[in-house]
Design a protein around this motif. Structure first.
Motif, PDB file in Angstrom:
ATOM      1  N   ALA A 234      -2.698   6.363  91.476  1.00  0.00           N
ATOM      2  CA  ALA A 234      -2.070   7.404  90.663  1.00  0.00           C
ATOM      3  C   ALA A 234      -1.931   8.655  91.531  1.00  0.00           C
ATOM      4  CB  ALA A 234      -2.913   7.709  89.426  1.00  0.00           C
ATOM      5  N   PRO A 235      -0.749   9.276  91.484  1.00  0.00           N
ATOM      6  CA  PRO A 235       0.471   8.843  90.790  1.00  0.00           C
ATOM      7  C   PRO A 235       1.207   7.766  91.586  1.00  0.00           C
ATOM      8  CG  PRO A 235       0.871  10.892  91.939  1.00  0.00           C
ATOM      9  CD  PRO A 235      -0.588  10.599  92.129  1.00  0.00           C
ATOM     10  N   SER A 236       2.322   7.266  91.035  1.00  0.00           N
ATOM     11  CA  SER A 236       3.135   6.276  91.736  1.00  0.00           C
ATOM     12  C   SER A 236       3.940   6.941  92.835  1.00  0.00           C
ATOM     13  CB  SER A 236       4.092   5.594  90.758  1.00  0.00           C
ATOM     14  OG  SER A 236       5.086   4.865  91.466  1.00  0.00           O
ATOM     15  N   PRO A 237       4.026   6.316  94.024  1.00  0.00           N
ATOM     16  CA  PRO A 237       4.874   6.879  95.075  1.00  0.00           C
ATOM     17  C   PRO A 237       6.361   6.782  94.760  1.00  0.00           C
ATOM     18  CG  PRO A 237       3.946   4.778  95.773  1.00  0.00           C
ATOM     19  CD  PRO A 237       3.287   5.125  94.474  1.00  0.00           C
ATOM     20  N   LEU A 238       6.721   6.052  93.684  1.00  0.00           N
ATOM     21  CA  LEU A 238       8.134   5.895  93.334  1.00  0.00           C
ATOM     22  C   LEU A 238       8.658   7.041  92.472  1.00  0.00           C
ATOM     23  CD1 LEU A 238      10.709   4.062  93.269  1.00  0.00           C
ATOM     24  CD2 LEU A 238       9.775   3.078  91.165  1.00  0.00           C
ATOM     25  N   LEU A 239       7.850   7.534  91.545  1.00  0.00           N
ATOM     26  CA  LEU A 239       8.350   8.450  90.523  1.00  0.00           C
ATOM     27  C   LEU A 239       8.356   9.902  90.987  1.00  0.00           C
ATOM     28  CD1 LEU A 239       6.734   7.118  87.223  1.00  0.00           C
ATOM     29  CD2 LEU A 239       8.760   6.318  88.440  1.00  0.00           C
ATOM     30  N   ASP A 240       9.407  10.612  90.591  1.00  0.00           N
ATOM     31  CA  ASP A 240       9.405  12.061  90.727  1.00  0.00           C
ATOM     32  C   ASP A 240       9.077  12.664  89.362  1.00  0.00           C
ATOM     33  OD1 ASP A 240      11.733  11.775  89.221  1.00  0.00           O
ATOM     34  OD2 ASP A 240      13.074  12.159  90.910  1.00  0.00           O
ATOM     35  N   ASP A 241       9.066  13.976  89.268  1.00  0.00           N
ATOM     36  CA  ASP A 241       8.667  14.626  88.019  1.00  0.00           C
ATOM     37  C   ASP A 241       9.586  14.253  86.865  1.00  0.00           C
ATOM     38  OD1 ASP A 241       6.555  15.832  89.263  1.00  0.00           O
ATOM     39  OD2 ASP A 241       7.580  17.739  89.610  1.00  0.00           O
ATOM     40  N   ALA A 242      10.885  14.142  87.152  1.00  0.00           N
ATOM     41  CA  ALA A 242      11.834  13.830  86.080  1.00  0.00           C
ATOM     42  C   ALA A 242      11.624  12.415  85.556  1.00  0.00           C
ATOM     43  CB  ALA A 242      13.262  14.007  86.583  1.00  0.00           C
ATOM     44  N   ALA A 243      11.451  11.444  86.466  1.00  0.00           N
ATOM     45  CA  ALA A 243      11.227  10.060  86.049  1.00  0.00           C
ATOM     46  C   ALA A 243       9.902   9.935  85.301  1.00  0.00           C
ATOM     47  CB  ALA A 243      11.241   9.142  87.269  1.00  0.00           C
ATOM     48  N   ARG A 244       8.904  10.681  85.768  1.00  0.00           N
ATOM     49  CA  ARG A 244       7.595  10.656  85.098  1.00  0.00           C
ATOM     50  C   ARG A 244       7.722  11.178  83.661  1.00  0.00           C
ATOM     51  NH1 ARG A 244       5.188  13.257  88.707  1.00  0.00           N
ATOM     52  NH2 ARG A 244       4.506  11.366  89.770  1.00  0.00           N
ATOM     53  N   ALA A 245       8.483  12.220  83.485  1.00  0.00           N
ATOM     54  CA  ALA A 245       8.658  12.795  82.148  1.00  0.00           C
ATOM     55  C   ALA A 245       9.384  11.821  81.223  1.00  0.00           C
ATOM     56  CB  ALA A 245       9.419  14.116  82.248  1.00  0.00           C
ATOM     57  N   ARG A 246      10.413  11.121  81.754  1.00  0.00           N
ATOM     58  CA  ARG A 246      11.160  10.161  80.927  1.00  0.00           C
ATOM     59  C   ARG A 246      10.275   8.996  80.498  1.00  0.00           C
ATOM     60  NH1 ARG A 246      15.126  11.064  84.885  1.00  0.00           N
ATOM     61  NH2 ARG A 246      14.602   9.069  85.900  1.00  0.00           N
ATOM     62  N   MET A 247       9.565   8.400  81.453  1.00  0.00           N
ATOM     63  CA  MET A 247       8.716   7.260  81.120  1.00  0.00           C
ATOM     64  C   MET A 247       7.540   7.694  80.247  1.00  0.00           C
ATOM     65  SD  MET A 247       8.709   5.001  84.640  1.00  0.00           S
ATOM     66  CE  MET A 247       7.642   3.769  83.926  1.00  0.00           C
ATOM     67  N   GLY A 248       7.009   8.876  80.511  1.00  0.00           N
ATOM     68  CA  GLY A 248       5.913   9.385  79.686  1.00  0.00           C
ATOM     69  C   GLY A 248       6.340   9.587  78.247  1.00  0.00           C
ATOM     70  N   ALA A 249       7.546  10.128  78.058  1.00  0.00           N
ATOM     71  CA  ALA A 249       8.054  10.339  76.700  1.00  0.00           C
ATOM     72  C   ALA A 249       8.257   9.003  75.986  1.00  0.00           C
ATOM     73  CB  ALA A 249       9.363  11.122  76.752  1.00  0.00           C
ATOM     74  N   ALA A 250       8.744   7.989  76.715  1.00  0.00           N
ATOM     75  CA  ALA A 250       8.926   6.666  76.118  1.00  0.00           C
ATOM     76  C   ALA A 250       7.580   6.077  75.700  1.00  0.00           C
ATOM     77  CB  ALA A 250       9.627   5.734  77.100  1.00  0.00           C
ATOM     78  N   ALA A 251       6.547   6.263  76.528  1.00  0.00           N
ATOM     79  CA  ALA A 251       5.220   5.751  76.203  1.00  0.00           C
ATOM     80  C   ALA A 251       4.654   6.444  74.968  1.00  0.00           C
ATOM     81  CB  ALA A 251       4.283   5.934  77.393  1.00  0.00           C
ATOM     82  N   VAL A 252       4.860   7.741  74.863  1.00  0.00           N
ATOM     83  CA  VAL A 252       4.384   8.485  73.698  1.00  0.00           C
ATOM     84  C   VAL A 252       5.070   7.979  72.432  1.00  0.00           C
ATOM     85  CG1 VAL A 252       4.425  10.749  72.577  1.00  0.00           C
ATOM     86  CG2 VAL A 252       3.655  10.540  74.956  1.00  0.00           C
ATOM     87  N   GLU A 253       6.377   7.723  72.513  1.00  0.00           N
ATOM     88  CA  GLU A 253       7.106   7.205  71.345  1.00  0.00           C
ATOM     89  C   GLU A 253       6.594   5.822  70.951  1.00  0.00           C
ATOM     90  OE1 GLU A 253       9.154   8.809  69.312  1.00  0.00           O
ATOM     91  OE2 GLU A 253       8.530  10.511  70.559  1.00  0.00           O
ATOM     92  N   ALA A 254       6.280   4.987  71.955  1.00  0.00           N
ATOM     93  CA  ALA A 254       5.735   3.658  71.652  1.00  0.00           C
ATOM     94  C   ALA A 254       4.409   3.778  70.906  1.00  0.00           C
ATOM     95  CB  ALA A 254       5.557   2.862  72.941  1.00  0.00           C
TER      96      ALA A 254
END
Length: 662
Positions: A234-254
C-alpha cells in the motif's frame, strides 16, 4: 468499549487481536483445538478455553463466551469470520459480533448475489455468472474462454480454476466443486470472464452504525500463487490520486448497498493497460494484509472494528484520511515453491524473526506445523518513506528470518521482491507463474551448505586437542590424519564431503568436496567457530554465518532466509537414496502430508505415463499424483479419506514388460 472479548480464531491473527485488546485494557479470551493446546495464542491470552476438535463448533464457542463473561466475539479471518449463521447465533446469545450484520455477510458472501447488488449501485462488475446445475457448461460458453471458475461462497483463492478451453471444463468443475464443498461447505460455483494480465487491487472500507463509511486507500495484491496473495503493498504503484478516489468511491457505494458495519475489503480486478476496474467480491472481515494499510494510515483497524461494534462513531472523515509512505507485506508459508507450492510441515527447531520491522506471527520454537490448518506461518511487514526503501527493508528483514525444521518460502519471497518487474511496479496476477522457474531456482542446496554440515559433524566427533588422544574413540590416528568421508543426504541427493583435522586446531580442517580426487588435489582449508546458536564457517577465505539446529542425524542449516536439511549417513553406509520413488522403480509417493481425496485407479489396471492415480488434499489444496511410467498398477495401499505422511507410498506401477515377465 467491551470488558472482555473472545477471539474465535488461532495463530497470528488471534495474537494480533490480543495485542490491541491488551493495549486497550480489554481482557482477551482464546479458544483452542486439541492440536493447538500449546500454541502461542493460548499462552498469551488472559483466559483460554479448550474447544476440542476444531474451531467450527459454534455451540462450544458460545459456551466458552458465556463461561468467561465475554461481551463480544472477534472472529479474525477464516473459519467463522464470514458465517452469517454464527453472527446471528452470537446476537441470539447476547454477544456482539465484531463484524458486519448477518444480512451484509449473506449479500456479499454469495458472489452471484454480491455482483447483482453492487451492479445495481452503479459499480462495474466482471461479465459472467452461473446457472443452476449442469448449465455451468452453458454459462462458460456464453462468457467465453479463457474463463475463471470460482466458488460462490468462498474466498482466499481456494477452488479457483482457470479454464482455457471447453475440453478442460469437466475435470476443472469437479475439482472446484470438491474444494468449494470442503473449504466453504457449499459447492455452488460461478464462472467469470478471465481478464488478461489483470491487476488485483482492493479498497479497505470502514463503516459505523451511524451511517458513516470511509475508505482507507488501496492495497496492491497482484503478486499471487494459486490465486492466493503472497506479497501485498500500500499504496498501489498503479493508481494516482484521481484513480484512487474513483475506486474508493465505488467501494464505499458497495458497502452502503448492503448496510455494512465494521472493516471490509472491496476487491477489484483492474486492466493494467487501460485502468478499467471491475468489482470481484467483498470480504466481510479483516484481511490478512491489513497491516500495510495500518502502516501507511497510522490507524489500528482492530481498534476501529471494536469501536464500531460497540456503537461508537468513526473517529475520522474521508477528508482526514492520509496516506504516508509505503508498506509491503510478505506472507511466510510452510510450502515448497520448487514443488508447485506444496504444503510442508514439521517441528520448529529454531526460530529467529527480524527486528526493526513488523512481524505478525504465531510461531514459536518447539511448535509443530501440521496439515490441519492453512500453511501461512507469519507475515513480515516493512514501511519506508517510498516504495524502493520499503522493498529493500522487507528483503533485508526476510534475509534475517530463520525457521529451521519446517521448509518455508522465504527464499522465494526474496527472489520475487528483487525481480525487475516487481521493482519497477509492472505487476499482474500472472507474474509469478510466468517467472516461476527462475524464482524457485534458489531451492537447490548451495555447495557450501553440505561442507558446513560436514565440518560441524566432524568437529562434534573430534574432541579438543587438549584431550588425551588415546581417549578419542575414532577421531585420532598415528601419523598423518586420515580423510573422513561424510555422506549427507538432502532433497537434491547425496553429497560426500571428506574432512581431516589440522594439527593444533580442533576447529580447523581441510575439506575435499568431491570423492575420488587425487590425495593432494582439491583440498581447501576451513575453520569453524560456534558463536552462540550460530555457526561461522570460513571456507577458502570466505566466511559465512549459519543458524544451526539438530534433529537426530539431521542437521538443519539456515542463512540469508533459506534453510536446508541434511541427513548424515553412518560411515560406510552408502545411503544413496537419491531417485527413490522416481520413474525408475514406479513407486508413487505422496508429495505432502495430507488426506487422500480420490483414488482414480485400481490394482491390475493398465495406466499410461502421466495418468492421474490419486488426488491428495492438504490445507484445502489439491495435488494430483500421476503414474511415473506406463504399466500396470501393482500396489495401491491407500483409500479415499486416509491420512498420509509426506513420501508415503500411494501406488506402485510396474512397467508392462516387467509385469509380463511375472
Amino acid at each position: 468499549m467491551f470488558d472482555t472479548v473472545l477471539i474465535a480464531n488461532r495463530g497470528e491473527i488471534a495474537l494480533r487481536v490480543i495485542r490491541t485488546l491488551r493495549r486497550l485494557g480489554v481482557r482477551s479470551v482464546a479458544v483452542y483445538s486439541d492440536a493447538d493446546a500449546g500454541a502461542r495464542h493460548v499462552r498469551e491470552a488472559d483466559v483460554a478455553v479448550r474447544l476440542g476438535g476444531g474451531y467450527l463448533d459454534i455451540d462450544r464457542i458460545l459456551a466458552a463466551a458465556e463461561a468467561t463473561g465475554a461481551q463480544a466475539v472477534h472472529p479474525g479471518y477464516g473459519f467463522l469470520a464470514e458465517n452469517a449463521v454464527f453472527a446471528r447465533r452470537c446476537a441470539e446469545a447476547g454477544l456482539v459480533f465484531v463484524g458486519p450484520p448477518p444480512g451484509a455477510i449473506e449479500a456479499m458472501g454469495d458472489k452471484i448475489r454480491a455482483k447483482e447488488t453492487v451492479a445495481a449501485a452503479g459499480v462495474p462488475v466482471v461479465p459472467g455468472g452461473a446457472e443452476p446445475g449442469d448449465d455451468l457448461v452453458a454459462a462458460a460458453e456464453r462468457v467465453g474462454f479463457p474463463a475463471l471458475i470460482k466458488p460462490s461462497a468462498g474466498g482466499g483463492g481456494k477452488g479457483m480454476v482457470l479454464v482455457r478451453s471447453a475440453g478442460e471444463l469437466p475435470e476443472a468443475l469437479a475439482s472446484a466443486r470438491r474444494t468449494a464443498a470442503a473449504a466453504f461447505g457449499d459447492a455452488t460455483l460461478l464462472i467469470e470472464r478471465f481478464v488478461d494480465n489483470p491487476r488485483h487491487i482492493e479498497i479497505q472500507v470502514m463503516a459505523d452504525t451511524h451511517g458513516n463509511v470511509v475508505h482507507l486507500g488501496e492495497r496492491e495484491c497482484s503478486l499471487q500463487r494459486r490465486h492466493q496473495k503472497i506479497i501485498e503493498e500500500a499504496p498501489s504503484p498503479l493508481l494516482d490520486d484521481a484513480a484512487r478516489a474513483r475506486m474508493g468511491a465505488a467501494a464505499v457505494e458497495a458497502a452502503r448497498a448492503v448496510g455494512y458495519v465494521g472493516a471490509g475489503t472491496v476487491e477489484f480486478i483492474v486492466q493494467g493497460a487501460t485502468g478499467d476496474y471491475y468489482f470481484m467480491e467483498m470480504n466481510t472481515r479483516l484481511q490478512v494484509e491489513h497491516p500495510v494499510t495500518e502502516l501507511v494510515t497510522g490507524l489500528d483497524l482492530v481498534e476501529l472494528q471494536l469501536r464500531a461494534a460497540a456503537g461508537e462513531p468513526l473517529p475520522l472523515t474521508q477528508e482526514e484520511v492520509r496516506l504516508r509512505g509505503h508498506a509491503v507485506e510478505a506472507r511466510v508459508y510452510a510450502e515448497d515453491p520448487s514443488r508447485g507450492f506444496l504444503p510442508t510441515g514439521g517441528r520448529v527447531l529454531a526460530l529467529r524473526e527480524p527486528e526493526g520491522v513488523r512481524v505478525d506471527s504465531g510461531l514459536m520454537t518447539g511448535g509443530t506445523v501440521g496439515s490441519d490448518y492453512d500453511p501461512m506461518l507469519s507475515k513480515v511487514i516493512a514501511w519506508g518513506p517510498d516504495r524502493a526503501s520499503a522493498l529493500r527493508r522487507l528483503d533485508g528483514a526476510l534475509a534475517g528470518t530463520v525457521v529451521l525444521g519446517v521448509p518455508t518460502n522465504v527464499s522465494f519471497l526474496r527472489a520475487l521482491l528483487t525481480h525487475p518487474e516487481v521493482v519497477s511496479g509492472a505487476l499482474d496476477t500472472g507474474l509469478v507463474e510466468r517467472h516461476l522457474g527462475e524464482l524457485a531456482a534458489g531451492g537447490a542446496v548451495p555447495a557450501d551448505v553440505p561442507v558446513a554440515a560436514a565440518l560441524l559433524l566432524h568437529h562434534e566427533r573430534t574432541p579438543a586437542v587438549q584431550a588425551d588422544p588415546w581417549d578419542v574413540p575414532d577421531g585420532w590416528r598415528l601419523g598423518d590424519a586420515a580423510w573422513t568421508p561424510w555422506r549427507l543426504e538432502s532433497r537434491d541427493g547425496v553429497a560426500e564431503v571428506r574432512v581431516r583435522g589440522l594439527p593444533g586446531s580442533p576447529a580447523g580442517a581441510e575439506v575435499r568436496p568431491a570423492a575420488g580426487a587425487p590425495e593432494d588435489a582439491g583440498a581447501v582449508r576451513a575453520t569453524l567457530v560456534l558463536d552462540g546458536d550460530d555457526l561461522l564457517v570460513t571456507l577458502d577465505g570466505v566466511r559465512r554465518r549459519y543458524a544451526v539446529a539438530r534433529d537426530g542425524d539431521t542437521v538443519w542449516l539456515g542463512r540469508d532466509g533459506a534453510s536446508w536439511a541434511l541427513t548424515r549417513h553412518h560411515l560406510g553406509d552408502p545411503g544413496d537414496r537419491a531417485g527413490a520413488g522416481g520413474a525408475a522403480d514406479g513407486v508413487v509417493r505422496s508429495p505432502m502430508p495430507g488426506t487422500v481425496l480420490v483414488v482414480k485407479a485400481g490394482v491390475g489396471e493398465g495406466v499410461t505415463e502421466g495418468q492421474p492415480l490419486v488426488i491428495v488434499e492438504a490445507m484445502k489444496m489439491e495435488h494430483t499424483v500421476t503414474a511415473p511410467v506406463a504399466g500396470v498398477v501393482a500396489e495401491l495401499p491407500v483409500r479415499a479419506g486416509q491420512a498420509v505422511d509426506m513420501d508415503a507410498v500411494l501406488a506402485v506401477v510396474r512397467p508392462r514388460d516387467e509385469e509380463e515377465q511375472r
